[in-house]
Motif scaffolding. Structure first.
Motif, PDB file in Angstrom:
ATOM      1  N   LEU A  13      41.332  46.470  26.348  1.00  0.00           N
ATOM      2  CA  LEU A  13      40.955  47.372  25.259  1.00  0.00           C
ATOM      3  C   LEU A  13      42.170  48.102  24.694  1.00  0.00           C
ATOM      4  N   VAL A  14      43.073  48.544  25.565  1.00  0.00           N
ATOM      5  CA  VAL A  14      44.299  49.212  25.092  1.00  0.00           C
ATOM      6  C   VAL A  14      45.129  48.254  24.253  1.00  0.00           C
ATOM      7  N   LEU A  15      45.279  47.010  24.744  1.00  0.00           N
ATOM      8  CA  LEU A  15      46.056  46.025  23.988  1.00  0.00           C
ATOM      9  C   LEU A  15      45.404  45.722  22.644  1.00  0.00           C
ATOM     10  N   LEU A  16      44.099  45.610  22.624  1.00  0.00           N
ATOM     11  CA  LEU A  16      43.382  45.352  21.378  1.00  0.00           C
ATOM     12  C   LEU A  16      43.556  46.509  20.402  1.00  0.00           C
ATOM     13  N   TYR A  17      43.464  47.750  20.897  1.00  0.00           N
ATOM     14  CA  TYR A  17      43.642  48.929  20.065  1.00  0.00           C
ATOM     15  C   TYR A  17      45.030  48.955  19.430  1.00  0.00           C
ATOM     16  N   TYR A  82      46.979  39.437  23.731  1.00  0.00           N
ATOM     17  CA  TYR A  82      46.279  40.102  22.633  1.00  0.00           C
ATOM     18  C   TYR A  82      44.786  40.273  22.922  1.00  0.00           C
ATOM     19  N   GLY A  83      44.357  39.901  24.126  1.00  0.00           N
ATOM     20  CA  GLY A  83      42.969  40.068  24.503  1.00  0.00           C
ATOM     21  C   GLY A  83      42.074  38.904  24.117  1.00  0.00           C
ATOM     22  N   LEU A  84      42.666  37.802  23.650  1.00  0.00           N
ATOM     23  CA  LEU A  84      41.874  36.632  23.274  1.00  0.00           C
ATOM     24  C   LEU A  84      41.676  35.732  24.486  1.00  0.00           C
ATOM     25  N   GLU A  85      40.495  35.138  24.582  1.00  0.00           N
ATOM     26  CA  GLU A  85      40.180  34.269  25.711  1.00  0.00           C
ATOM     27  C   GLU A  85      41.157  33.100  25.775  1.00  0.00           C
ATOM     28  N   LYS A 117      52.080  34.644  27.907  1.00  0.00           N
ATOM     29  CA  LYS A 117      51.711  35.256  29.176  1.00  0.00           C
ATOM     30  C   LYS A 117      50.215  35.504  29.195  1.00  0.00           C
ATOM     31  N   LEU A 118      49.599  35.146  30.319  1.00  0.00           N
ATOM     32  CA  LEU A 118      48.163  35.311  30.483  1.00  0.00           C
ATOM     33  C   LEU A 118      47.880  36.448  31.453  1.00  0.00           C
ATOM     34  N   ILE A 119      46.797  37.154  31.207  1.00  0.00           N
ATOM     35  CA  ILE A 119      46.319  38.181  32.114  1.00  0.00           C
ATOM     36  C   ILE A 119      45.044  37.637  32.731  1.00  0.00           C
TER      37      ILE A 119
END
Length: 182
Positions: A13-17, A82-85, A117-119
């Motif tokens: 959420l922070v990254l998306l914001y 970036y929060g994308l799957e 880089k993946l989370i």
């Protein structure tokens, strides 16, 4: 939700914001003007992920003994910075020791895909392989087949190693479970 899920949800959420702030800039008259994306959001991640747990053999008389040489599988959903799957990450633990203990590790460099880089998020562990010819039927006790999430994780070595622990052991049995109707 498990603590690890809360952590990765908050990071996402922070990254998306912050990425949305970088994409849209407002002009002085109130209309928005698209702004090209120029910087990447700062990513908070650990260098290594470790998962530890136990595997036992449960005989027909319900006696449980540590199973040496068994293997667990760790499967994680993942998102990009970036929060994308992104594609799922799956890896095997080392073999269990004489006490039935396993440790599975994954470094950040092992999950890089074309310099993206993946989370990892929503990780689960499950039974993969028994070393025994007689005790080789996996059970779903403690989600050994369906996959057990990690309810507790802690940061070690100046936040460079995240160690997650499965609170209950997995079990193989000596006989095949009865078929389920459905």
């Amino acid at each position: 939700m498990a603590p690890i899920t809360h952590f990765f949800l908050a990071v996402s959420l922070v990254l998306l914001y912050f990425s949305s702030l970088s994409v849209i800039a407002f002009a002085t008259d109130g209309d928005y003007v698209p702004k090209p994306f120029t910087e990447k959001p700062e990513q908070v991640e650990t260098t290594m992920l470790g998962i530890q747990g136990m595997v036992y053999c449960r005989s027909s008389d319900r006696k449980a003994m540590p199973l040496e040489g068994a293997v667990a599988r760790i499967s994680c959903e993942s998102v990009d910075r970036y929060g994308l799957e992104a594609e799922a990450v799956s890896f095997l633990s080392g073999i269990t020791n004489a006490e039935g203990y396993f440790l599975a590790t994954l470094s950040a460099s092992e999950i890089q895909n074309q310099n993206i880089k993946l989370i990892t998020t929503k990780c689960k562990a499950s039974l993969e392989l028994s070393s025994s010819d007689t005790c080789n039927f996996p059970t779903d006790e403690n989600n050994g087949i369906a996959g057990a999430p990690f309810p507790s994780c802690r940061l070690l070595n100046n936040n460079n190693f995240k160690l997650c622990t499965l609170p209950r052991p997995f079990y193989f049995t000596t006989s095949s479970p009865p078929p389920t109707l459905g």
